[in-house]
Design an enzyme around this catalytic site. Structure first.
Site, short mmCIF file in Angstrom:
data_model
loop_
_atom_site.label_atom_id
_atom_site.label_comp_id
_atom_site.label_asym_id
_atom_site.label_seq_id
_atom_site.Cartn_x
_atom_site.Cartn_y
_atom_site.Cartn_z
N SER A 5 15.85 19.28 -16.00
CA SER A 5 14.99 20.42 -16.06
C SER A 5 15.43 21.69 -17.01
CB SER A 5 14.72 20.73 -14.60
OG SER A 5 13.96 22.23 -14.69
N HIS B 294 0.87 -1.25 -0.02
CA HIS B 294 0.06 -0.16 0.04
C HIS B 294 0.90 1.35 -0.03
CE1 HIS B 294 -3.61 -2.44 0.81
NE2 HIS B 294 -2.79 -3.22 1.81
N LYS C 77 19.09 19.29 -11.32
CA LYS C 77 17.89 18.23 -11.55
C LYS C 77 17.84 17.11 -12.52
CE LYS C 77 12.76 18.03 -10.72
NZ LYS C 77 12.45 16.98 -11.67
N GLU D 277 10.51 6.55 -17.42
CA GLU D 277 9.32 7.27 -17.77
C GLU D 277 9.17 6.88 -19.27
OE1 GLU D 277 9.88 11.21 -15.12
OE2 GLU D 277 10.58 11.12 -17.02
#
Length: 462
Positions: free
Chosen positions: A314, A184, A320, A327
């Protein structure tokens, strides 16, 4: 219209203008004009399959004494050149065309006839010679199976082997590394990295097993059924000879369909195979998302691993770095799942003796197989093989995980364990420290019960 840029071609519907340098003829040109829909021609894998079908049908017709040897000798190299990708620009017909794929079949017939005519120095007819003993209604279903089988055999299954082996190697490399398990998305009992990665590897193995289970049906070909499944205008041995030639050419054990009427009127096998590809996509989505979560941070997320830094993440936030490979793989999975929906709907479009959504089935099925093959290799090489483990972060989470008290249940009971877990969580203290205060167990017994590595081996710790 500049007349010097066009030539006049004729078919059964009359004359029309075709680009002067095009190898195709009138029927292809009509399809170009009729279907300006997506701008997407049939994929390379499908054109390859069409070329191979025309190569094999010419050989079969020659062996059966139906096609003059000199004509077959002209057709087969032309068809092989199409299969090998030398004339892809000559296949402009849109995916969204006539549902039988007749336009693509005639595109192949016309291009190959033109090449064979030039080689022979005598006319080779697209219908009478290149399409002898065939109908679009058996050629296109055959090409659907052939193109998918080739991609799965040559690209997807080897890529899945590579991904599975990479996962297994990484699992061995991290066999003694313990982390907090999660159910969970909440802290749970500890697991080892090799257990987690081994679970992923088994997912991939099961995906391969599913493809192997569908393989005997995918290798059945519709060729020989001609227009409606009766085999009209084809020699009784024609389909079998085509299957043998394709098997010899590709190394895949193709054979004629158990039932031509099923092979022409349904795409049940394509739906089945697409379903297995969808399941693989679901597996890859799970693996990709787990990697994203494990890599999250590096400070405010889980930060368990660091994926290879591949590119700036970014355009505005310096420094970053994003989990770009997982992805991309997740997007591939989404596309494959969408393709499966398309193929499922198309599979329902078998009306009486013919399915009439064949081109989109062929296009989407080959796209799914190709995407999964490429994504599997990228995931293996650019994400899994090179990620590193943040041991300090893992240890910190394990030490403060109140769920470890579960291992003490057989000794102190569930209620006492729950109280210790709540207190440890509320006070931000290791469960070991609270257990020392709230039980009569000595330090050695507590350490034994809460040994994280030992907990990953299961069993009762009492």
């Amino acid at each position: 219209m500049d007349e010097n840029r066009f030539r006049t071609e004729r078919d059964s519907m009359g004359e029309l203008q075709v680009p002067i340098d095009a190898l195709w003829g009138a029927q292809t040109q009509r399809a170009v004009q009729n279907f300006p829909i997506s701008g997407q021609p049939m994929p390379r894998a499908f054109i390859r399959a069409l070329g191979l079908v025309k190569w094999a049908t010419a050989g079969a017709n020659s062996e059966l004494g139906l096609l003059p040897a000199k004509t077959a000798v002209a057709i087969q190299p032309a068809a092989a050149a199409v299969a090998d990708g030398h004339h892809d620009a000559q296949f402009p017909v849109d995916i969204f065309q006539t549902g039988s794929g007749t336009s693509s079949n005639m595109n192949a017939n016309e291009v190959i006839a033109r090449l064979a005519t030039d080689a022979l120095g005598a006319p080779v007819h697209p219908n009478d010679d290149v399409n002898m003993s065939q109908s679009s209604n058996d050629v296109i279903p055959t090409a659907v199976h052939l193109s998918a089988a080739l991609l799965i055999h040559e690209q997807l299954l080897p890529a899945l082997d590579h991904l599975r082996e990479t996962l297994q190697a990484k699992a061995e490399e991290t066999a003694d590394v313990v982390k907090t398990g999660r159910t969970h998305l909440m802290d749970a009992m500890p697991v080892r990295f090799d257990q987690e990665l081994g679970g992923w590897a088994t997912q991939i193995q099961h995906g391969q097993d599913r493809l192997h289970a569908a393989w005997p049906r995918l290798c059945q070909l519709a060729q020989g059924g001609t227009a409606v499944g009766t085999g009209i205008n084809a020699h009784p041995k024609f389909g079998e000879k085509v299957a043998v030639l394709l098997a010899e050419k590709t190394g895949i054990d193709f054979r004629i369909a158990d039932d031509y009427f099923t092979a022409l009127s349904t795409q049940d096998v394509a739906v089945e195979v697409s379903g297995q590809l969808k399941t693989l996509a679901v597996s890859l989505m799970k693996i990709a998302n787990d990697l994203r979560w494990m890599n999250s941070g590096p400070l405010a997320g889980l930060g368990e691993i660091a994926l290879p830094a591949l590119q700036p993440g970014s355009s505005i936030m310096p420094g970053k770095v994003n989990p770009v490979i997982p992805e991309a793989v997740a997007m591939v999975a989404a596309q494959v799942i969408g393709n499966d929906t398309t193929i499922t709907v198309a599979g329902q479009s078998g009306n009486f003796q013919l399915n009439v959504m064949l081109p989109v089935v062929g296009a989407r099925l080959t796209e799914s197989a190709s995407l999964l093959a490429n994504a599997s290799r990228v995931l293996a090489d650019s994400a899994i093989a090179g990620f590193t483990i943040n041991q300090d972060k893992l240890n910190e989470a394990l030490d403060r995980n109140p769920i470890l008290v579960t291992a003490m249940n057989p000794v102190i009971g569930y209620e006492k364990g729950a109280a210790i877990a709540k207190q440890a969580y509320a006070q931000g203290r290791p469960v070991r420290d609270v257990a020392r205060e709230e039980t009569d167990l000595d330090d050695a017994e507590i350490d034994r019960l809460l040994d994280a590595l030992d907990l990953t081996r299961g069993g009762i710790k009492a």
